[in-house]
Design a protein around this motif. Structure first.
Motif, PDB file in Angstrom:
ATOM      1  N   ARG B 378       5.025  -9.142  12.742  1.00  0.00           N
ATOM      2  CA  ARG B 378       5.825  -9.015  11.510  1.00  0.00           C
ATOM      3  C   ARG B 378       4.936  -9.291  10.306  1.00  0.00           C
ATOM      4  NH1 ARG B 378      11.503 -10.159  11.646  1.00  0.00           N
ATOM      5  NH2 ARG B 378      11.252 -11.089   9.583  1.00  0.00           N
ATOM      6  N   GLU B 379       5.288  -8.699   9.181  1.00  0.00           N
ATOM      7  CA  GLU B 379       4.601  -9.015   7.927  1.00  0.00           C
ATOM      8  C   GLU B 379       5.619  -9.681   7.012  1.00  0.00           C
ATOM      9  OE1 GLU B 379       1.239  -8.570   6.656  1.00  0.00           O
ATOM     10  OE2 GLU B 379       2.294  -9.931   5.335  1.00  0.00           O
ATOM     11  N   GLN B 382       6.085  -9.423   1.256  1.00  0.00           N
ATOM     12  CA  GLN B 382       6.699  -8.138   0.864  1.00  0.00           C
ATOM     13  C   GLN B 382       5.700  -7.198   0.185  1.00  0.00           C
ATOM     14  OE1 GLN B 382      10.427  -7.794  -0.890  1.00  0.00           O
ATOM     15  NE2 GLN B 382      11.443  -8.811   0.788  1.00  0.00           N
ATOM     16  N   ARG B 385       4.237  -4.931   2.655  1.00  0.00           N
ATOM     17  CA  ARG B 385       5.100  -4.031   3.437  1.00  0.00           C
ATOM     18  C   ARG B 385       5.081  -2.622   2.854  1.00  0.00           C
ATOM     19  NH1 ARG B 385      10.412  -7.880   4.231  1.00  0.00           N
ATOM     20  NH2 ARG B 385       9.385  -9.426   5.566  1.00  0.00           N
ATOM     21  N   TYR B 398      11.577  -2.565   0.387  1.00  0.00           N
ATOM     22  CA  TYR B 398      10.458  -3.204   1.117  1.00  0.00           C
ATOM     23  C   TYR B 398      10.995  -4.283   2.061  1.00  0.00           C
ATOM     24  CZ  TYR B 398       7.584  -0.783  -2.301  1.00  0.00           C
ATOM     25  OH  TYR B 398       6.984   0.188  -3.052  1.00  0.00           O
ATOM     26  N   ASP B 400      11.460  -3.855   5.496  1.00  0.00           N
ATOM     27  CA  ASP B 400      11.139  -3.677   6.911  1.00  0.00           C
ATOM     28  C   ASP B 400       9.847  -4.441   7.231  1.00  0.00           C
ATOM     29  OD1 ASP B 400      10.554  -2.885   9.439  1.00  0.00           O
ATOM     30  OD2 ASP B 400      11.049  -0.771   9.123  1.00  0.00           O
ATOM     31  N   PRO B 401       9.916  -5.542   8.018  1.00  0.00           N
ATOM     32  CA  PRO B 401       8.713  -6.351   8.265  1.00  0.00           C
ATOM     33  C   PRO B 401       7.759  -5.723   9.279  1.00  0.00           C
ATOM     34  CG  PRO B 401      10.574  -7.258   9.456  1.00  0.00           C
ATOM     35  CD  PRO B 401      11.119  -6.088   8.688  1.00  0.00           C
ATOM     36  N   TYR B 402       8.207  -4.606   9.935  1.00  0.00           N
ATOM     37  CA  TYR B 402       7.372  -4.017  10.994  1.00  0.00           C
ATOM     38  C   TYR B 402       6.459  -2.900  10.488  1.00  0.00           C
ATOM     39  CZ  TYR B 402      10.997  -6.438  13.592  1.00  0.00           C
ATOM     40  OH  TYR B 402      11.867  -7.385  14.043  1.00  0.00           O
ATOM     41  N   PHE B 404       3.757  -1.989   7.575  1.00  0.00           N
ATOM     42  CA  PHE B 404       3.005  -2.732   6.551  1.00  0.00           C
ATOM     43  C   PHE B 404       1.576  -2.209   6.434  1.00  0.00           C
ATOM     44  CE2 PHE B 404       3.196  -4.945  10.639  1.00  0.00           C
ATOM     45  CZ  PHE B 404       1.848  -4.994  10.982  1.00  0.00           C
ATOM     46  N   THR B 449      -3.193  -8.495  10.176  1.00  0.00           N
ATOM     47  CA  THR B 449      -2.182  -8.535   9.107  1.00  0.00           C
ATOM     48  C   THR B 449      -2.715  -9.375   7.946  1.00  0.00           C
ATOM     49  OG1 THR B 449      -1.191 -10.562   9.916  1.00  0.00           O
ATOM     50  CG2 THR B 449      -0.315  -8.497  10.812  1.00  0.00           C
TER      51      THR B 449
END
Lengths: 262, 585
Positions: B378-379, B382, B385, B398, B400-402, B404, B449
């Motif tokens: 996950r990120e 924001q 992302r 922005y 969606d944490p998947y 990025f 990440t």
């Protein structure tokens, strides 16, 4: 310079003091916006395409824009006043020509507006769009010079417009014409060569050279690279030369009118 | 400028008139005499007669007659003079027109000769200019290379126009750039094989290549090795679902031509095998751009199904598994191990799913000390992302944490600092170093990440790890060893926990995307061709996008009708008002 400026202002205002300028702008706006809107509704934003589309309609716009430049003076009986004014022929011609070019630039305001709208909606303005605009406007400048020349030599507006339309159509057909002349030369050289002096390849090369030379004169062929996003000096000089030559012819035509006043 | 020119013309006109005046002096004198006579006649006719009234009656008709004939003569004389002046000026005008046309024509012809290079490529990805990679390739040419175009020079542009949906008028220029930048090593030749079929034998003595009109043949003159570049392959096309037709997506002329030059100039060509048999994503569905990249950069590309027990060929340099959905079998583990022991390389991409890859992980752990985990990345920042467009609001969000942006770390595959980020447009697994550390195994993190990355442990959204840089792609090199059991050569692996960063849809997002380059460096490293190709690769140049990401249909309709109807109508009405007012004046 002041005299040129005065002629320029008078000429530019004349477009808006009559219906011509407004109607031309309306038609230009309507047609370019039609192309833009169709693209926009399909989520497309293709400014270079819009300019190429509008360029194909020069055959209609430019003659209307230029037909009255000198013929109007003749109709109103103000031609002699203009020729006997202290302004030189070049000042008269350039003043009127620059006014027509400025009028055309104002007509293209629809293109700028479309660029802004597309950009605000997330579309990309590509470098090719800028070079296409340069090609678009340079071609218009050359065509306006041609229209100005026909306006100077024609007796009335209709004749000036019709001759301009015919010439612009010839430009469109220039490539086909070039091919026809090229193959004619090849066939002709083959036919008259009873002694077999000319090699068949030589006749073909001669025809191809003539075809190339005629195509070389077509303004739209020269600026094709601009629409791909390449800025080249050669088409730039070529189109300015076209404009200069026809403006020069215009000054000669006006000078001739002056001499023939008995 | 124009006015200066006018002055020149005027002074020339004065000189012309002066010389004409001298040569026609006699004529002028005669004209002047006529005019004077006429004026005298006029004056005489107008003089009042006061004496001798008898003779007045007789003289009057005679005097009227003289008057009339005098005026007539004067008019004729003036007319002749004007005609002569007009002829003179007409001649002068014709001469100046001829001179000016000639000057302008000569100027343009001279420019045609010397100014062909005076042009600038304004395209975003410099589509019509040779890349640094091509220039370096040309710089390093050791053999003489020839590009033979199988048509005439005049027919070539027309041929390109026929075979392509986009303009390829720049190709002759591009070929010229190859010639100019090769230091005399590369030559261009046109060969009309239609008129002279014997040329086919001369170009390809082996007769193995299919040479057709309009194709480009790149030939190494030293060893006669050649590669054919079909004119149709200079542009890349893809089938577009929206328009239901193939559309051009990228220029690959440079990639094809430079690739061919590279091919004929080198002898050691790595072979990449795309592995199937585990429900991998087909290459032509999602990895066609990567496929082109490899082909254009002289990797031989082949397919291989290892699940059928087929042995891994000896010529294999790299095995690629694109997003397998099933684990490899234990038999495959043996064949893969054998392949890696003899110096092979492995490239694997995955995405979060229920598959745990027990066999594949055991192989990776044993040979490379790497592990594909079940943790989803996950990120949390924001700013890192990627936007997702909400069709309801028409705005980018922005949340969606998947999906990025990720960063490329310095590693063996690319050791320079890169400012740009990589686009991870789909979910990722975490890749980690295992607990099988050996002196002969080196692992490195390549793509990570931001410092605010987290992991959903075993894909469980409720169990989130601490924040930190989470590895998504790792590389490992096993330098090989000799022990009591066996002798192994060095093996290399690139294991990616994300598959989306290499798909066509991601690579087509932006011409400046570094995902493609990262893959190329990884492939070069795996293919052990990095010694010659470090820092350079020849990529296709995507055509620019002409679409907008605006989904609010009502706004689009409003804008379309405003610009196409309302504004033109308003202008038309103004025109009519102006016209009616002028009529009333």
């Amino acid at each position: 310079m002041k005299r040129l400026e005065a002629i320029f202002q008078r000429e530019l205002l004349s477009y808006f003091k009559s219906a011509t300028g407004w109607v031309l702008m309306a038609i230009f706006f309507g047609l370019s916006s039609f192309y833009f809107s169709i693209n926009l509704l399909a989520r497309g934003f293709f400014m270079a395409g819009e300019m190429q589309f509008m360029q194909s309609l020069f055959v209609m716009f430019i003659p209307i824009l230029t037909m009255k430049i000198f013929t109007e003076e003749r109709r109103n009986g103000t031609e002699v006043l203009l020729y006997t004014s202290p302004a030189s022929v070049w000042e008269i011609v350039m003043g009127k020509y620059l006014a027509a070019c400025t009028m055309f630039l104002l007509m293209t305001s629809s293109i700028w507006l479309h660029m802004l709208i597309g950009y605000l909606m997330g579309g990309m303005i590509h470098p090719a769009d800028w070079s296409t605009f340069i090609a678009f406007y340079l071609t218009a400048m050359a065509y306006i010079a041609i229209g100005t020349f026909f306006s100077a030599i024609a007796e009335n507006q209709v004749v000036a417009a019709v001759v301009s339309v015919v010439v612009f159509f010839l430009f469109i057909l220039m490539d086909t014409f070039a091919q026809m002349v090229g193959s004619f030369i090849t066939t002709f050289l083959g036919a008259i060569d009873f002694a077999n002096v000319i090699k068949s390849q030589g006749a073909i090369d001669a025809g191809a050279a003539v075809e190339k030379a005629i195509s070389w004169l077509t303004p739209s062929n020269r600026v094709a690279v601009y629409t791909e996003g390449v800025f080249s000096i050669l088409p730039f000089v070529f189109l300015l030369s076209y404009a200069f030559l026809f403006l020069f012819f215009t000054t000669r035509a006006i000078e001739k009118r002056r001499w023939t006043q008995k | 400028m124009l006015f200066k020119f006018e002055n020149i013309i005027k002074s020339a006109a004065d000189k012309e008139s002066a010389s004409l005046d001298n040569t026609t002096q006699t004529e002028s004198v005669v004209d002047q005499d006529i005019a004077e006579t006429a004026e005298a006649a006029d004056a005489a006719a107008e003089t009042p007669v006061t004496a001798e009234p008898e003779s007045e009656i007789e003289d009057k008709p005679e005097s009227e007659e003289r008057k009339r004939s005098g005026r007539k003569a004067a008019r004729k004389a003036r007319g002749r003079e004007v005609d002569k002046r007009n002829k003179r000026l007409g001649r002068f005008s014709t001469v100046t027109i001829i001179i000016v046309v000639a000057i302008v024509l000569v100027l343009n012809l001279v420019l045609e000769g010397v100014g062909q290079e005076w042009k600038w490529d304004w395209t975003a990805n410099k589509s019509f200019t040779l890349d640094k990679a091509s220039l370096e390739l040309l710089n390093g040419l050791e053999d003489d290379v020839e590009i033979v175009i199988l048509t005439t020079e005049d027919a070539f542009p027309g041929y390109l126009q026929r075979v392509s949906k986009v303009s390829l008028t720049f190709i002759p220029d591009l070929l010229n750039q190859y010639k100019l930048n090769s230091g005399g090593r590369l030559t261009i030749r046109y060969a009309d094989i239609v008129r002279d079929p014997d040329l086919v034998k001369e170009i390809d003595p082996s007769g193995l290549q299919s040479l057709a009109e309009g194709n480009l043949v790149v030939k190494n003159k030293s060893n006669n090795r050649l590669k054919v570049v079909p004119a149709g392959s200079l542009v890349k096309y893809e089938f577009n679902q929206q328009y239901m037709q193939t559309i051009p997506v990228a220029y690959q002329a440079e990639a094809q031509i430079s690739g061919a030059i590279k091919y004929v100039s080198t002898t050691d060509i790595p072979v990449v095998y795309f592995v199937s048999g585990h429900n991998e994503t087909p290459v032509d569905e999602q990895y066609s751009l990567l496929n082109s990249l490899l082909v254009n950069n002289n990797f031989d590309v082949k397919n291989l199904n290892t699940s059928t027990g087929q042995p891994i060929p000896d010529d294999a340099t790299v095995l690629v598994l694109f997003n397998p959905q099933y684990d490899i079998s234990s038999d495959e583990v043996h064949s893969y191990k054998e392949y890696l022991d003899r110096g092979g390389s492995l490239f694997v991409t995955t995405e979060p799913n229920i598959q745990t890859f027990v066999n594949l992980n055991s192989l990776l752990l044993d040979v490379f000390n790497l592990q594909i985990t079940g943790d989803r990345v996950r990120e949390e920042n924001q700013d890192w992302r990627l936007p997702r467009y909400n069709s309801n609001t028409g705005r980018a969000e922005y949340n969606d944490p998947y999906v990025f942006l990720a960063t490329l770390e310095r590693s063996s595959i690319y050791n320079d600092q890169i400012e740009n980020a990589l686009y991870m447009t789909g979910p990722s697994r975490s890749i980690i170093a295992g607990n099988n550390a050996r002196d002969w195994i080196t692992t490195e993190t390549v793509i990570v990440t931001s410092p605010r990355g987290t992991l959903e442990l075993d894909g469980d959204k409720e169990r989130i790890s601490d924040e930190g840089r989470q590895p998504i792609v790792m590389v490992s090199e096993n330098v090989g060893r000799v022990d009591n059991k066996s002798v192994t050569k060095g093996a290399r692996a690139v294991i990616s926990g994300n598959d989306s960063w290499l798909t066509d849809s991601t690579l087509g997002l932006s011409p400046n995307i570094i995902n493609t380059g990262t893959f190329y460096y990884a492939a070069s490293w795996l293919g052990r061709s990095e010694s010659t190709d470090t820092q350079m690769y020849i990529q296709t140049k995507p055509l620019v996008s002409y679409s907008i990401n605006y989904s609010n249909t009502s706004v689009l309709n409003l804008v379309a009708s405003l610009s196409a109807l309302v504004i033109p109508l308003a202008l038309l009405i103004i025109g009519l008002v102006v016209r009616s007012r002028r009529k009333r004046l």
